[in-house]
Design an enzyme around this catalytic site. Structure first.
Site, PDB file in Angstrom:
ATOM      1  N   LYS A   1       0.827  -1.198   0.000  1.00  0.00           N
ATOM      2  CA  LYS A   1       0.000   0.000   0.000  1.00  0.00           C
ATOM      3  C   LYS A   1       0.865   1.252   0.000  1.00  0.00           C
ATOM      4  O   LYS A   1       0.688   2.154  -0.833  1.00  0.00           O
ATOM      5  CB  LYS A   1      -0.937   0.022   1.205  1.00  0.00           C
ATOM      6  CG  LYS A   1      -1.890   1.208   1.216  1.00  0.00           C
ATOM      7  CD  LYS A   1      -2.661   1.315   2.517  1.00  0.00           C
ATOM      8  CE  LYS A   1      -1.822   2.045   3.551  1.00  0.00           C
ATOM      9  NZ  LYS A   1      -2.597   2.405   4.761  1.00  0.00           N
TER      10      LYS A   1
ATOM     11  N   ASP B   1      -6.529   0.968   0.767  1.00  0.00           N
ATOM     12  CA  ASP B   1      -6.639   1.262   2.190  1.00  0.00           C
ATOM     13  C   ASP B   1      -8.033   0.847   2.654  1.00  0.00           C
ATOM     14  O   ASP B   1      -8.782   0.205   1.920  1.00  0.00           O
ATOM     15  CB  ASP B   1      -6.348   2.736   2.471  1.00  0.00           C
ATOM     16  CG  ASP B   1      -7.430   3.673   1.937  1.00  0.00           C
ATOM     17  OD1 ASP B   1      -8.378   3.206   1.269  1.00  0.00           O
ATOM     18  OD2 ASP B   1      -7.332   4.882   2.198  1.00  0.00           O
TER      19      ASP B   1
END
Length: 300
Positions: free
Chosen positions: A171, A189
Protein backbone atom coordinates in the site's frame (compact mmCIF):
# COMPACT_ATOMS: atom_id res chain seq x y z
CA UNK A 1 14.64 12.21 -6.96
CA UNK A 2 12.46 11.85 -9.97
CA UNK A 3 9.49 14.05 -9.14
CA UNK A 4 8.68 16.58 -6.53
CA UNK A 5 5.50 16.57 -4.50
CA UNK A 6 4.18 19.47 -6.51
CA UNK A 7 4.60 17.62 -9.76
CA UNK A 8 3.06 14.49 -8.35
CA UNK A 9 0.09 16.39 -7.08
CA UNK A 10 -0.25 17.85 -10.51
CA UNK A 11 -0.70 14.35 -11.93
CA UNK A 12 -3.65 13.97 -9.63
CA UNK A 13 -5.33 17.12 -10.85
CA UNK A 14 -5.15 16.85 -14.61
CA UNK A 15 -8.89 17.14 -15.05
CA UNK A 16 -10.29 20.63 -14.76
CA UNK A 17 -13.19 21.47 -12.54
CA UNK A 18 -14.32 23.30 -9.47
CA UNK A 19 -16.26 22.67 -6.33
CA UNK A 20 -19.22 24.32 -8.00
CA UNK A 21 -19.50 21.52 -10.53
CA UNK A 22 -19.13 18.93 -7.80
CA UNK A 23 -21.77 20.59 -5.66
CA UNK A 24 -24.15 20.89 -8.56
CA UNK A 25 -23.67 17.26 -9.40
CA UNK A 26 -24.35 16.25 -5.82
CA UNK A 27 -27.57 18.24 -5.81
CA UNK A 28 -28.73 16.68 -9.06
CA UNK A 29 -27.95 13.20 -7.84
CA UNK A 30 -29.94 13.69 -4.68
CA UNK A 31 -33.06 13.71 -6.80
CA UNK A 32 -31.98 10.49 -8.47
CA UNK A 33 -31.08 8.89 -5.21
CA UNK A 34 -34.44 9.82 -3.76
CA UNK A 35 -36.15 7.66 -6.37
CA UNK A 36 -34.62 4.56 -4.85
CA UNK A 37 -33.34 3.33 -8.21
CA UNK A 38 -29.95 2.15 -7.03
CA UNK A 39 -28.31 -0.62 -9.01
CA UNK A 40 -29.10 -3.17 -6.34
CA UNK A 41 -32.72 -2.25 -5.69
CA UNK A 42 -35.65 -4.46 -6.67
CA UNK A 43 -36.49 -8.00 -5.67
CA UNK A 44 -35.78 -10.82 -8.06
CA UNK A 45 -33.11 -8.93 -10.01
CA UNK A 46 -30.94 -11.25 -12.10
CA UNK A 47 -27.33 -11.68 -11.00
CA UNK A 48 -25.08 -9.10 -12.64
CA UNK A 49 -22.79 -10.46 -15.32
CA UNK A 50 -19.07 -9.81 -15.26
CA UNK A 51 -19.38 -7.56 -18.31
CA UNK A 52 -22.21 -5.55 -16.75
CA UNK A 53 -20.22 -5.13 -13.54
CA UNK A 54 -17.17 -3.89 -15.43
CA UNK A 55 -19.27 -1.39 -17.38
CA UNK A 56 -20.93 -0.18 -14.18
CA UNK A 57 -17.56 0.09 -12.39
CA UNK A 58 -16.07 2.15 -15.19
CA UNK A 59 -19.11 4.41 -15.25
CA UNK A 60 -18.75 4.94 -11.50
CA UNK A 61 -15.13 5.91 -12.07
CA UNK A 62 -16.18 8.43 -14.73
CA UNK A 63 -18.81 9.87 -12.40
CA UNK A 64 -16.26 10.18 -9.59
CA UNK A 65 -13.85 11.91 -11.97
CA UNK A 66 -16.49 14.57 -12.61
CA UNK A 67 -17.32 14.88 -8.93
CA UNK A 68 -13.69 15.07 -7.75
CA UNK A 69 -11.64 16.56 -10.62
CA UNK A 70 -9.25 17.81 -7.94
CA UNK A 71 -8.72 14.40 -6.26
CA UNK A 72 -5.19 14.15 -4.91
CA UNK A 73 -3.08 12.44 -2.23
CA UNK A 74 -4.17 13.98 1.07
CA UNK A 75 -0.71 13.93 2.61
CA UNK A 76 1.45 17.06 2.39
CA UNK A 77 4.81 16.36 0.71
CA UNK A 78 7.42 18.07 -1.41
CA UNK A 79 9.49 15.10 -2.57
CA UNK A 80 9.43 11.26 -2.58
CA UNK A 81 11.16 11.00 0.81
CA UNK A 82 8.58 13.19 2.52
CA UNK A 83 5.74 11.24 0.93
CA UNK A 84 7.28 7.94 2.03
CA UNK A 85 7.68 9.14 5.61
CA UNK A 86 4.21 10.67 5.73
CA UNK A 87 2.62 7.48 4.41
CA UNK A 88 4.36 5.36 7.04
CA UNK A 89 3.14 7.79 9.71
CA UNK A 90 -0.44 7.63 8.39
CA UNK A 91 -1.02 4.10 9.71
CA UNK A 92 -3.75 4.04 12.38
CA UNK A 93 -4.29 7.81 12.28
CA UNK A 94 -5.71 10.52 10.02
CA UNK A 95 -3.90 12.25 7.19
CA UNK A 96 -4.77 15.50 8.94
CA UNK A 97 -2.86 14.52 12.07
CA UNK A 98 0.11 13.46 9.94
CA UNK A 99 0.07 16.74 8.03
CA UNK A 100 -0.01 18.66 11.29
CA UNK A 101 2.97 16.67 12.57
CA UNK A 102 5.35 16.47 9.61
CA UNK A 103 6.38 20.17 9.35
CA UNK A 104 8.37 19.94 12.59
CA UNK A 105 9.61 16.45 11.70
CA UNK A 106 10.97 17.49 8.30
CA UNK A 107 12.45 20.66 9.73
CA UNK A 108 14.46 18.48 12.11
CA UNK A 109 15.26 15.69 9.62
CA UNK A 110 15.01 16.96 6.02
CA UNK A 111 16.95 14.09 4.40
CA UNK A 112 17.31 10.32 4.84
CA UNK A 113 20.82 10.89 6.16
CA UNK A 114 19.49 13.26 8.84
CA UNK A 115 16.71 10.89 9.84
CA UNK A 116 19.04 7.88 9.93
CA UNK A 117 21.12 9.69 12.56
CA UNK A 118 18.13 10.73 14.68
CA UNK A 119 18.02 10.11 18.42
CA UNK A 120 14.97 7.82 18.79
CA UNK A 121 13.62 9.53 21.89
CA UNK A 122 13.73 12.93 20.21
CA UNK A 123 11.91 11.66 17.11
CA UNK A 124 9.32 9.91 19.26
CA UNK A 125 8.34 13.22 20.81
CA UNK A 126 7.93 14.85 17.39
CA UNK A 127 5.67 12.13 16.00
CA UNK A 128 3.81 11.29 19.22
CA UNK A 129 0.54 12.88 17.93
CA UNK A 130 0.29 10.21 15.20
CA UNK A 131 0.12 7.33 17.68
CA UNK A 132 2.24 4.16 17.82
CA UNK A 133 5.17 6.56 17.87
CA UNK A 134 7.79 4.08 19.13
CA UNK A 135 7.11 1.55 16.36
CA UNK A 136 6.90 4.30 13.76
CA UNK A 137 10.18 5.83 14.95
CA UNK A 138 11.85 2.45 14.56
CA UNK A 139 10.48 2.10 11.04
CA UNK A 140 11.43 5.64 9.99
CA UNK A 141 14.98 5.37 11.26
CA UNK A 142 15.28 1.89 9.75
CA UNK A 143 14.05 2.92 6.32
CA UNK A 144 16.26 6.01 6.40
CA UNK A 145 19.31 3.87 7.17
CA UNK A 146 18.38 1.59 4.27
CA UNK A 147 17.95 4.57 1.92
CA UNK A 148 21.31 5.94 3.01
CA UNK A 149 23.23 2.67 2.84
CA UNK A 150 21.55 0.80 -0.02
CA UNK A 151 20.05 3.44 -2.27
CA UNK A 152 22.44 6.37 -2.09
CA UNK A 153 20.06 8.48 -0.05
CA UNK A 154 17.36 8.33 -2.74
CA UNK A 155 13.90 6.77 -2.58
CA UNK A 156 13.83 3.94 -5.14
CA UNK A 157 11.23 4.02 -7.88
CA UNK A 158 10.58 0.26 -7.99
CA UNK A 159 7.99 -1.62 -5.94
CA UNK A 160 10.36 -4.55 -5.35
CA UNK A 161 12.87 -2.17 -3.78
CA UNK A 162 10.38 -0.13 -1.76
CA UNK A 163 8.84 -3.14 -0.01
CA UNK A 164 12.27 -4.11 1.34
CA UNK A 165 12.31 -0.96 3.48
CA UNK A 166 11.23 -1.25 7.14
CA UNK A 167 7.56 -0.39 7.63
CA UNK A 168 6.82 -0.29 3.89
CA UNK A 169 4.25 -2.64 2.37
CA UNK A 170 2.49 -2.70 -0.99
CA UNK A 171 0.00 0.00 0.00
CA UNK A 172 2.72 2.46 1.00
CA UNK A 173 4.82 1.52 -2.02
CA UNK A 174 1.92 2.13 -4.42
CA UNK A 175 1.21 5.52 -2.82
CA UNK A 176 4.82 6.58 -3.37
CA UNK A 177 5.11 5.14 -6.87
CA UNK A 178 1.84 6.61 -8.08
CA UNK A 179 2.24 10.08 -6.61
CA UNK A 180 5.98 10.72 -6.52
CA UNK A 181 7.12 8.76 -9.59
CA UNK A 182 4.07 8.59 -11.84
CA UNK A 183 4.06 4.78 -11.81
CA UNK A 184 0.43 3.54 -11.84
CA UNK A 185 -0.69 1.66 -8.76
CA UNK A 186 -3.85 0.77 -6.84
CA UNK A 187 -3.78 1.78 -3.19
CA UNK A 188 -6.01 -0.48 -1.12
CA UNK A 189 -6.64 1.26 2.19
CA UNK A 190 -9.68 0.75 4.43
CA UNK A 191 -11.81 3.22 2.44
CA UNK A 192 -10.93 1.70 -0.93
CA UNK A 193 -11.53 -1.86 0.23
CA UNK A 194 -14.85 -0.97 1.85
CA UNK A 195 -16.23 0.83 -1.21
CA UNK A 196 -15.19 -1.67 -3.87
CA UNK A 197 -16.88 -4.41 -1.87
CA UNK A 198 -19.93 -2.21 -1.30
CA UNK A 199 -20.10 -1.64 -5.06
CA UNK A 200 -19.62 -5.39 -5.68
CA UNK A 201 -16.52 -5.02 -7.77
CA UNK A 202 -14.96 -7.74 -5.62
CA UNK A 203 -15.73 -9.92 -2.63
CA UNK A 204 -12.10 -10.21 -1.57
CA UNK A 205 -10.98 -9.04 1.88
CA UNK A 206 -7.21 -9.42 1.54
CA UNK A 207 -5.74 -6.14 0.21
CA UNK A 208 -3.43 -7.83 -2.29
CA UNK A 209 -6.30 -9.90 -3.71
CA UNK A 210 -8.48 -6.77 -3.87
CA UNK A 211 -5.70 -4.97 -5.73
CA UNK A 212 -5.32 -7.85 -8.19
CA UNK A 213 -9.04 -8.07 -8.95
CA UNK A 214 -9.58 -4.33 -9.36
CA UNK A 215 -6.56 -4.19 -11.68
CA UNK A 216 -8.44 -6.43 -14.13
CA UNK A 217 -11.37 -4.00 -14.32
CA UNK A 218 -9.56 -0.76 -15.17
CA UNK A 219 -6.75 0.14 -17.55
CA UNK A 220 -3.42 0.68 -15.84
CA UNK A 221 -3.46 4.38 -16.69
CA UNK A 222 -6.46 4.82 -14.35
CA UNK A 223 -5.11 3.02 -11.29
CA UNK A 224 -3.61 5.93 -9.36
CA UNK A 225 -6.44 8.38 -9.95
CA UNK A 226 -9.05 5.68 -9.35
CA UNK A 227 -7.50 5.15 -5.93
CA UNK A 228 -7.74 8.86 -5.10
CA UNK A 229 -11.33 9.17 -6.30
CA UNK A 230 -12.57 6.14 -4.39
CA UNK A 231 -10.83 7.25 -1.18
CA UNK A 232 -12.18 10.79 -1.60
CA UNK A 233 -15.69 9.42 -1.97
CA UNK A 234 -15.32 7.15 1.04
CA UNK A 235 -14.16 10.01 3.23
CA UNK A 236 -16.73 12.53 2.07
CA UNK A 237 -19.95 10.71 1.21
CA UNK A 238 -19.83 6.91 1.39
CA UNK A 239 -18.98 6.60 5.08
CA UNK A 240 -18.54 3.28 6.84
CA UNK A 241 -21.36 3.42 9.38
CA UNK A 242 -23.81 5.86 7.85
CA UNK A 243 -23.21 6.58 4.16
CA UNK A 244 -24.96 9.66 2.81
CA UNK A 245 -26.95 7.74 0.19
CA UNK A 246 -29.45 10.55 -0.34
CA UNK A 247 -26.66 12.97 -1.31
CA UNK A 248 -24.64 10.53 -3.41
CA UNK A 249 -24.23 11.26 -7.13
CA UNK A 250 -23.60 7.61 -7.96
CA UNK A 251 -26.60 6.24 -6.03
CA UNK A 252 -28.30 4.99 -9.23
CA UNK A 253 -25.22 2.82 -9.89
CA UNK A 254 -24.80 1.53 -6.34
CA UNK A 255 -25.96 -1.97 -5.31
CA UNK A 256 -25.78 -0.88 -1.66
CA UNK A 257 -28.07 2.14 -1.99
CA UNK A 258 -30.21 2.39 1.12
CA UNK A 259 -27.62 1.14 3.61
CA UNK A 260 -27.30 4.74 4.77
CA UNK A 261 -29.45 7.84 5.08
CA UNK A 262 -31.66 8.25 1.99
CA UNK A 263 -33.42 11.49 2.90
CA UNK A 264 -31.65 14.13 0.79
CA UNK A 265 -31.57 16.86 3.44
CA UNK A 266 -30.50 14.56 6.26
CA UNK A 267 -27.88 12.97 4.01
CA UNK A 268 -26.50 16.39 3.06
CA UNK A 269 -25.69 17.04 6.70
CA UNK A 270 -23.46 13.95 6.70
CA UNK A 271 -21.13 15.28 4.01
CA UNK A 272 -17.56 15.91 5.12
CA UNK A 273 -14.59 18.07 4.18
CA UNK A 274 -15.18 20.40 1.22
CA UNK A 275 -18.47 18.66 0.37
CA UNK A 276 -19.72 19.69 3.81
CA UNK A 277 -18.15 23.13 3.66
CA UNK A 278 -15.34 22.28 6.08
CA UNK A 279 -11.53 22.23 5.82
CA UNK A 280 -9.74 19.36 4.13
CA UNK A 281 -6.87 17.33 5.51
CA UNK A 282 -3.92 19.09 3.88
CA UNK A 283 -2.31 22.20 5.29
CA UNK A 284 -0.92 22.86 1.79
CA UNK A 285 -3.53 21.55 -0.66
CA UNK A 286 -3.19 21.75 -4.45
CA UNK A 287 -4.05 25.07 -6.06
CA UNK A 288 -7.30 23.73 -7.54
CA UNK A 289 -8.61 22.27 -4.28
CA UNK A 290 -11.99 23.96 -3.70
CA UNK A 291 -12.08 23.59 0.07
CA UNK A 292 -10.27 25.28 2.95
CA UNK A 293 -6.75 24.29 4.05
CA UNK A 294 -6.54 22.37 7.30
CA UNK A 295 -5.31 24.24 10.37
CA UNK A 296 -1.82 23.61 11.81
CA UNK A 297 -1.36 21.56 14.96
CA UNK A 298 -2.83 23.29 17.99
CA UNK A 299 -4.82 25.85 16.01
CA UNK A 300 -8.54 26.11 16.47
Amino acid sequence: MTKTGTGATGTGTTQSGTAKSGTAKTGTARGKAGTGTGAGSGAGRKPESRLAMVRRARRINRELAELYPYAHPELDFRNPFELLVATVLSAQTTDLRVNQTTPALFAAYPTPEDMAAAVPEEMEELIRPTGFFRAKTKSLIGLSVALRDRFGGEVPGRLDDLVTLPGVGRKTANVVLGNAFGVPGITVDTHFGRLVRRWRWTEQEDPEKVEAEIATIFPKSEWTMLSHRVVFHGRRICHSRNPACGACPIAPLCPAYGEGETDPEKARKLLKYEMGGRPGQRLSPPADYPGKPAPPLGAG
